[in-house]
Write a protein that holds these residues in place. Structure first.
Motif, mmCIF file in Angstrom:
data_model
loop_
_atom_site.group_PDB
_atom_site.id
_atom_site.type_symbol
_atom_site.label_atom_id
_atom_site.label_comp_id
_atom_site.label_asym_id
_atom_site.label_seq_id
_atom_site.Cartn_x
_atom_site.Cartn_y
_atom_site.Cartn_z
ATOM 1 N N PRO A 38 6.575 36.415 10.723
ATOM 2 C CA PRO A 38 7.474 35.352 10.278
ATOM 3 C C PRO A 38 8.830 35.345 10.988
ATOM 4 O O PRO A 38 9.558 34.346 10.918
ATOM 5 N N CYS A 39 9.162 36.435 11.665
ATOM 6 C CA CYS A 39 10.446 36.464 12.387
ATOM 7 C C CYS A 39 10.493 35.402 13.485
ATOM 8 O O CYS A 39 11.571 34.886 13.807
ATOM 9 N N ILE A 40 9.335 35.064 14.042
ATOM 10 C CA ILE A 40 9.331 34.106 15.155
ATOM 11 C C ILE A 40 9.849 32.732 14.708
ATOM 12 O O ILE A 40 10.810 32.223 15.289
ATOM 13 N N PRO A 41 9.272 32.132 13.661
ATOM 14 C CA PRO A 41 9.816 30.827 13.259
ATOM 15 C C PRO A 41 11.120 30.932 12.468
ATOM 16 O O PRO A 41 11.873 29.958 12.389
ATOM 17 N N ALA A 42 11.406 32.104 11.886
ATOM 18 C CA ALA A 42 12.574 32.208 11.016
ATOM 19 C C ALA A 42 13.881 32.397 11.782
ATOM 20 O O ALA A 42 14.942 31.966 11.319
ATOM 21 N N PRO A 44 16.857 31.626 13.713
ATOM 22 C CA PRO A 44 17.429 30.343 14.138
ATOM 23 C C PRO A 44 17.801 30.305 15.611
ATOM 24 O O PRO A 44 17.962 29.231 16.182
ATOM 25 N N ALA A 45 17.924 31.483 16.220
ATOM 26 C CA ALA A 45 18.260 31.522 17.639
ATOM 27 C C ALA A 45 17.018 31.646 18.522
ATOM 28 O O ALA A 45 17.128 31.649 19.746
ATOM 29 N N GLY A 46 15.847 31.771 17.886
ATOM 30 C CA GLY A 46 14.604 31.843 18.650
ATOM 31 C C GLY A 46 14.503 33.084 19.519
ATOM 32 O O GLY A 46 13.977 33.028 20.634
ATOM 33 N N LEU A 47 14.979 34.218 19.008
ATOM 34 C CA LEU A 47 15.041 35.432 19.836
ATOM 35 C C LEU A 47 13.763 36.250 19.825
ATOM 36 O O LEU A 47 13.555 37.075 20.713
ATOM 37 N N TYR A 48 12.911 36.061 18.813
ATOM 38 C CA TYR A 48 11.662 36.837 18.750
ATOM 39 C C TYR A 48 10.564 36.070 19.472
ATOM 40 O O TYR A 48 10.280 34.915 19.148
ATOM 41 N N VAL A 49 9.978 36.710 20.461
ATOM 42 C CA VAL A 49 8.884 36.072 21.205
ATOM 43 C C VAL A 49 7.771 37.088 21.455
ATOM 44 O O VAL A 49 8.016 38.286 21.584
ATOM 45 N N LEU A 50 6.568 36.587 21.495
ATOM 46 C CA LEU A 50 5.428 37.421 21.855
ATOM 47 C C LEU A 50 5.246 37.347 23.356
ATOM 48 O O LEU A 50 5.170 36.259 23.940
ATOM 49 N N LYS A 51 5.187 38.526 23.976
ATOM 50 C CA LYS A 51 4.994 38.589 25.421
ATOM 51 C C LYS A 51 3.806 39.501 25.658
ATOM 52 O O LYS A 51 3.862 40.682 25.292
ATOM 53 N N THR A 67 18.400 37.120 8.901
ATOM 54 C CA THR A 67 17.167 36.496 8.422
ATOM 55 C C THR A 67 15.930 37.298 8.795
ATOM 56 O O THR A 67 15.026 37.483 7.980
ATOM 57 N N CYS A 68 15.900 37.811 10.011
ATOM 58 C CA CYS A 68 14.706 38.528 10.469
ATOM 59 C C CYS A 68 14.431 39.765 9.621
ATOM 60 O O CYS A 68 13.278 40.062 9.298
ATOM 61 N N ARG A 69 15.454 40.479 9.228
ATOM 62 C CA ARG A 69 15.239 41.687 8.429
ATOM 63 C C ARG A 69 14.804 41.334 7.011
ATOM 64 O O ARG A 69 14.171 42.129 6.346
ATOM 65 N N VAL A 70 15.165 40.143 6.557
ATOM 66 C CA VAL A 70 14.761 39.709 5.215
ATOM 67 C C VAL A 70 13.310 39.254 5.206
ATOM 68 O O VAL A 70 12.550 39.576 4.288
ATOM 69 N N VAL A 71 12.902 38.502 6.218
ATOM 70 C CA VAL A 71 11.544 37.940 6.207
ATOM 71 C C VAL A 71 10.485 38.909 6.709
ATOM 72 O O VAL A 71 9.298 38.694 6.473
ATOM 73 N N CYS A 72 10.891 39.957 7.394
ATOM 74 C CA CYS A 72 9.906 40.891 7.948
ATOM 75 C C CYS A 72 9.131 41.576 6.814
ATOM 76 O O CYS A 72 9.717 42.209 5.945
ATOM 77 N N PRO A 73 7.787 41.459 6.813
ATOM 78 C CA PRO A 73 6.983 42.044 5.752
ATOM 79 C C PRO A 73 6.619 43.513 6.007
ATOM 80 O O PRO A 73 5.962 44.133 5.166
ATOM 81 N N CYS A 74 7.017 44.058 7.133
ATOM 82 C CA CYS A 74 6.620 45.425 7.509
ATOM 83 C C CYS A 74 7.835 46.347 7.505
ATOM 84 O O CYS A 74 8.604 46.369 8.474
ATOM 85 N N PRO A 75 8.009 47.111 6.419
ATOM 86 C CA PRO A 75 9.177 47.990 6.325
ATOM 87 C C PRO A 75 9.282 48.908 7.541
ATOM 88 O O PRO A 75 8.309 49.525 7.953
#
Ligand code: SF4
Length: 94
Positions: A38-42, A44-51, A67-75
């Motif tokens: 969920p970090c990818i769409p969440a 707002p700066a679009g910094l998470y990408v799959l490479k 936001t990324c630390r809040v939405v990440c489901p993997c502690p």
């Protein structure tokens, strides 16, 4: 009043990138087990990408919204801290 798009608004910000101590890092072995990423769409700066199937992030451009630390489901997958003093974003408007 002029209304700007998100790209234009983000271009008003200034960043001082800390190349010695990145304020966000990913534990790739934990992140690899996440199916939804969920970090990818969440972000707002679009910094998470799959490479090549692996998550990468360049903290330059981070809005420090958390936001990324809040939405990440993997502690433990995202190691997130505020940048050291003097580094990071300077909001020029707003
Ligand atoms: Fe993106 Fe906000 Fe996370 Fe920075 S803190 S990487 S802007 S979601």
């Amino acid at each position: 009043m002029t209304r700007y798009g998100i790209e234009k608004l983000l271009s008003f910000n200034k960043y001082l990138v800390d190349d010695e101590e990145k304020h966000i890092s990913i534990k790739k072995e934990i992140c690899a087990g996440c199916r939804t990423k969920p970090c990818i769409p969440a972000c707002p700066a679009g910094l998470y990408v799959l490479k090549d199937g692996e998550m990468v992030i360049d903290p330059a451009g981070c809005l420090e919204c958390g936001t990324c630390r809040v939405v990440c489901p993997c502690p433990g997958a995202i190691d997130w801290n505020y940048p050291r003093g003097g580094f990071g974003i300077s909001y020029r408007y707003g």
